[in-house]
Enzyme design. Structure first.
Site, PDB file in Angstrom:
ATOM      1  N   GLY A  45       0.784  -1.238   0.000  1.00 54.86           N
ATOM      2  CA  GLY A  45       0.000   0.000   0.000  1.00 54.86           C
ATOM      3  C   GLY A  45       0.815   1.286   0.000  1.00 54.86           C
ATOM      4  N   ASP A 105      -4.144   1.714  11.207  1.00 52.32           N
ATOM      5  CA  ASP A 105      -5.517   1.331  11.523  1.00 52.32           C
ATOM      6  C   ASP A 105      -5.521   0.801  12.965  1.00 52.32           C
ATOM      7  OD1 ASP A 105      -8.088   0.372  11.363  1.00 52.32           O
ATOM      8  OD2 ASP A 105      -7.881  -0.501   9.404  1.00 52.32           O
ATOM      9  N   LYS A 133      -6.281   6.377  11.206  1.00 53.31           N
ATOM     10  CA  LYS A 133      -7.653   6.139  11.680  1.00 53.31           C
ATOM     11  C   LYS A 133      -7.596   5.874  13.181  1.00 53.31           C
ATOM     12  CE  LYS A 133      -9.996   3.710   7.897  1.00 53.31           C
ATOM     13  NZ  LYS A 133     -10.526   2.370   7.529  1.00 53.31           N
ATOM     14  N   PHE A 154     -13.939   2.969   4.629  1.00 53.60           N
ATOM     15  CA  PHE A 154     -13.081   2.113   3.806  1.00 53.60           C
ATOM     16  C   PHE A 154     -12.486   2.945   2.680  1.00 53.60           C
ATOM     17  CE2 PHE A 154     -11.877  -2.278   3.171  1.00 53.60           C
ATOM     18  CZ  PHE A 154     -11.155  -2.132   1.987  1.00 53.60           C
ATOM     19  N   ASP A 161      -5.907  -0.602  -1.498  1.00 55.98           N
ATOM     20  CA  ASP A 161      -6.735  -1.490  -2.319  1.00 55.98           C
ATOM     21  C   ASP A 161      -7.976  -1.992  -1.595  1.00 55.98           C
ATOM     22  OD1 ASP A 161      -5.343  -3.212  -0.438  1.00 55.98           O
ATOM     23  OD2 ASP A 161      -6.015  -4.891  -1.693  1.00 55.98           O
TER      24      ASP A 161
HETATM   25  C1  PRP Z   1      -2.571  -2.343   5.376  1.00 53.84           C
HETATM   26  C2  PRP Z   1      -1.711  -1.100   5.486  1.00 53.84           C
HETATM   27  C3  PRP Z   1      -0.924  -1.329   6.728  1.00 53.84           C
HETATM   28  C4  PRP Z   1      -1.852  -2.142   7.591  1.00 53.84           C
HETATM   29  C5  PRP Z   1      -2.499  -1.254   8.593  1.00 53.84           C
HETATM   30  O1  PRP Z   1      -1.824  -3.316   4.707  1.00 53.84           O
HETATM   31  O2  PRP Z   1      -0.902  -0.917   4.361  1.00 53.84           O
HETATM   32  O3  PRP Z   1       0.266  -2.050   6.484  1.00 53.84           O
HETATM   33  O4  PRP Z   1      -2.834  -2.723   6.710  1.00 53.84           O
HETATM   34  O5  PRP Z   1      -3.394  -1.964   9.398  1.00 53.84           O
HETATM   35  P1  PRP Z   1      -3.212  -2.161  10.972  1.00 53.84           P
HETATM   36  O6  PRP Z   1      -2.843  -0.827  11.560  1.00 53.84           O
HETATM   37  O7  PRP Z   1      -4.597  -2.616  11.391  1.00 53.84           O
HETATM   38  O8  PRP Z   1      -2.181  -3.196  11.215  1.00 53.84           O
HETATM   39  P2  PRP Z   1      -2.450  -4.627   4.097  1.00 53.84           P
HETATM   40  O9  PRP Z   1      -2.236  -5.751   5.049  1.00 53.84           O
HETATM   41  O10 PRP Z   1      -3.866  -4.351   3.637  1.00 53.84           O
HETATM   42  O11 PRP Z   1      -1.508  -4.925   2.851  1.00 53.84           O
HETATM   43  P3  PRP Z   1      -1.227  -4.086   1.517  1.00 53.84           P
HETATM   44  O12 PRP Z   1      -0.509  -2.820   1.944  1.00 53.84           O
HETATM   45  O13 PRP Z   1      -0.350  -5.008   0.728  1.00 53.84           O
HETATM   46  O14 PRP Z   1      -2.539  -3.788   0.847  1.00 53.84           O
END
Ligand code: PRP
Length: 183
Positions: A45, A105, A133, A154, A161
């Protein structure tokens, strides 16, 4: 605007301003350091944010990548974190580190990553997050460079994504709930 997008939350102009502001802060903070600066981009991301941010940093820096996952397949975090791609260098004692994340998050991912990196001889680990968030936080995380606090919606685009789609949108938008509710 993409048809699956309810509204744009952060447009291209604002994203550029955020990168400029954070890039300047990071440059100023590390300009006089004796150590090298390593930007750690958390895939996938943070790819686009990192690419834009690093072009706003006007001091020498290196880049490397990690991948850690805390999400399940859908829209809800499952709380477990594992590292599926690690940094090339294991000894980080010559570096100041800035971890670059697209979204904070629950905080589970960063909590785990910071613990891992702290064990590799690095004194300075800072955190740069595009979207925060706070309503969803489960772990105490201190953000050093913060792009924008957002509501618990979202979000997609600019690297983010839903089921691997929408990362290429040039803005951060809110996904229409019917897109994930119907799947
Ligand atoms: C998302 C984002 C962070 C994580 C945040 O990655 O890029 O790494 O989630 O969430 P958290 O604070 O609840 O841990 P994701 O696992 O969706 O992977 P991606 O970046 O490959 O889409």
């Amino acid at each position: 605007m993409h048809r699956d997008c309810e509204r744009i939350l952060i447009d291209e102009k604002e994203l550029k301003e955020i990168c400029k502001r954070l890039g300047k802060q990071i440059s100023d903070d590390f300009r006089d350091s004796d150590k090298k600066l390593l930007l750690v981009c958390i895939l996938k991301g943070s790819l686009i944010f990192t690419a834009d941010l690093m072009r706003e940093i006007d001091i020498p820096c290196e880049i490397d990548f990690m991948k850690a996952s805390s999400y399940g397949d859908r829209t809800i975090s499952n709380g477990t974190v594992h590292i599926s791609l690690d940094l090339k260098k294991q000894d980080l004692s010559d570096y100041n580190i800035v971890i670059i994340e697209d979204i904070l998050d629950t905080g589970n991912t960063l909590y785990h990553l910071i613990n891992v990196l702290e064990g590799r001889g690095c004194d300075t680990i800072k955190l740069c997050v595009l979207l925060d968030k706070p309503e969803r936080r489960e772990r105490p995380i201190i953000v050093d460079y913060e792009g924008k606090v957002i509501p618990d919606e979202f979000v997609i685009g600019y690297g983010l994504d839903y089921n691997e789609e929408y990362r290429n949108l040039p803005y951060v938008g809110i996904l229409k709930p019917e897109v994930y509710e119907n799947n």
